[in-house]
Design a protein around this motif. Structure first.
Motif: not given
Length: 415
Positions: A17-46
């Protein structure tokens, strides 16, 4: 692309029960939660994590799991991303044709690590061709048939892949998946209350509660000092904390009287409550337990949200917001009903109503904090719109609190 974004993280814990990692969750505040282009969402997050937030500020020394799809893998931006910290999590919607698999193989040879997000057993069997290049496989515990779990874990282990149980929300589920051989776990099971009937406060817990009450109710400074003097180990831990890199004083701190003057009663009280978490959760005064970090994040969010929604809030109101956050996990920490804990502690009626009825502004903020933890962005948006909050300021606040929690995790107090 908008510069505004919501960034959240969900912890991934090992068998201890020690933290080894985090899943990073991302959403552009001016877009819907469902991205039409996942690549752009991931690129923006990174881009935001690496350039705006700073990776170490977001995950510390832990791993960063980031959702990607096949189109992102084929983009040259991948080569600009450090391979030592990021784990590329291949989504269930990815189209893994021969060219994509070949691309994964090339990146794997370069040192990049991959995790398959398996939504069901058919999805897992379909992507067996990826097994030579996978370091992790995340199993959705809601959709997979339980009777096949152990067999699935054995298959993954045979192929050198670590199995992560996803959506683990109860202690019982954690124990089940641990027995089945899973290597890591994602979900908030560690925050589930496990009540032990007729449990009483231990001596250390009782003394800390007594001291916190003394501070909270405006006790005499000399009486507070005497309380510390009766506990040399507690005094030593506090002085170490005050002399750490967390504070920047011209001269070393040498007395409790000096601490009360410089730190203030509210801040001292808050430190004591977090110390209660660390001592109870780990038994050695360590601040690296996920429950403690969750408490830290909740309290910071409660106070920050209050400041944003009520610009003229007083220090007393901020203190009340803090206590809603800190007390909200006390039943989990102490394995006692929250009502019983509250009876032992001086708590304003507004705090009680926020905790038990989610009433008033503190209750509303408490609901939003839970929504932030679960990344329920519609509820977050509703608060931002209701109070006409500046989105950039709000998102900066969320990110700052993640950074504060990460920095706090580096602080360890040993007796």
């Amino acid at each position: 692309m908008s510069t505004n974004f919501y960034l959240a993280r969900q912890p991934i814990l090992d068998r201890k029960q020690k933290i080894i990692g985090y899943e990073l969750l991302y959403r552009d505040s001016e877009k819907s939660a469902d991205y039409a282009n996942e690549r752009h969402a991931t690129a923006a997050l990174l881009v935001n994590v690496l350039n705006q937030a700073g990776l170490k500020n977001v995950v510390g020394d832990a791993l960063a799991f980031v959702n990607i799809d096949d189109s992102f893998l084929r983009h040259e931006i991948v080569n600009t991303i450090p391979s030592k910290t990021f784990i590329f999590e291949i989504t269930s919607s990815s189209n893994l044709d021969d060219l994509t698999v070949e691309r994964i193989e090339v990146l794997h040879k370069k040192g990049y690590e991959f995790c398959l997000d398996a939504a069901n057993s058919e999805h897992l069997s379909e992507y067996k061709k990826l097994f030579p290049y996978l370091n992790y496989c995340k199993i959705d515990t809601v959709t997979f048939e339980q009777k096949f779990m152990e067999e699935i874990v054995n298959t993954l282990h045979t192929n050198g892949i670590k199995a992560i149980a996803n959506k683990v929300e109860t202690e019982k589920a954690f124990e089940t998946y641990q027995t089945q051989g899973f290597d890591a776990f994602q979900g908030y099971y560690f925050a589930e209350p496990k009540i032990i009937q007729d449990k009483k406060f231990e001596a250390d817990q009782a003394s800390l509660f007594k001291l916190c009450n003394l501070l909270q109710t405006g006790g005499d400074t000399r009486e507070i000092v005497q309380s510390f003097e009766r506990s040399p180990s507690l005094t030593l831990q506090l002085l170490r904390f005050m002399n750490s890199a967390a504070f920047h004083f011209k001269n070393p701190i040498s007395s409790i009287q000096q601490v009360i003057t410089l730190l203030g009663r509210n801040a001292l009280n808050q430190w004591l409550m977090l110390l209660l978490y660390s001592k109870t959760a780990s038994g050695k005064g360590s601040f690296d337990n996920p429950l403690i970090l969750m408490a830290k994040h909740r309290t910071d969010l409660m106070v920050s949200l209050l400041k944003m929604t009520k610009k003229n809030c007083t220090m007393d109101e901020q203190s009340e917001a803090y206590f809603v956050g800190i007390l909200s996990l006390m039943d989990t920490l102490l394995h006692m009903p929250l009502e019983k804990i509250i009876d032992e502690f001086y708590v304003e009626e507004r705090v009680k109503n926020a905790l038990f009825k989610q009433e008033g502004i503190l209750g509303e903020l408490y609901r939003i904090v839970i929504a932030i933890e679960k990344f329920e962005t519609e509820k977050i948006d509703a608060l931002v719109e209701k109070y006409a909050l500046d989105r950039t300021e709000f998102e900066t606040m969320m990110l700052s609190n993640i950074q504060a929690s990460t920095e706090f995790a580096k602080t360890t107090l040993n007796e």
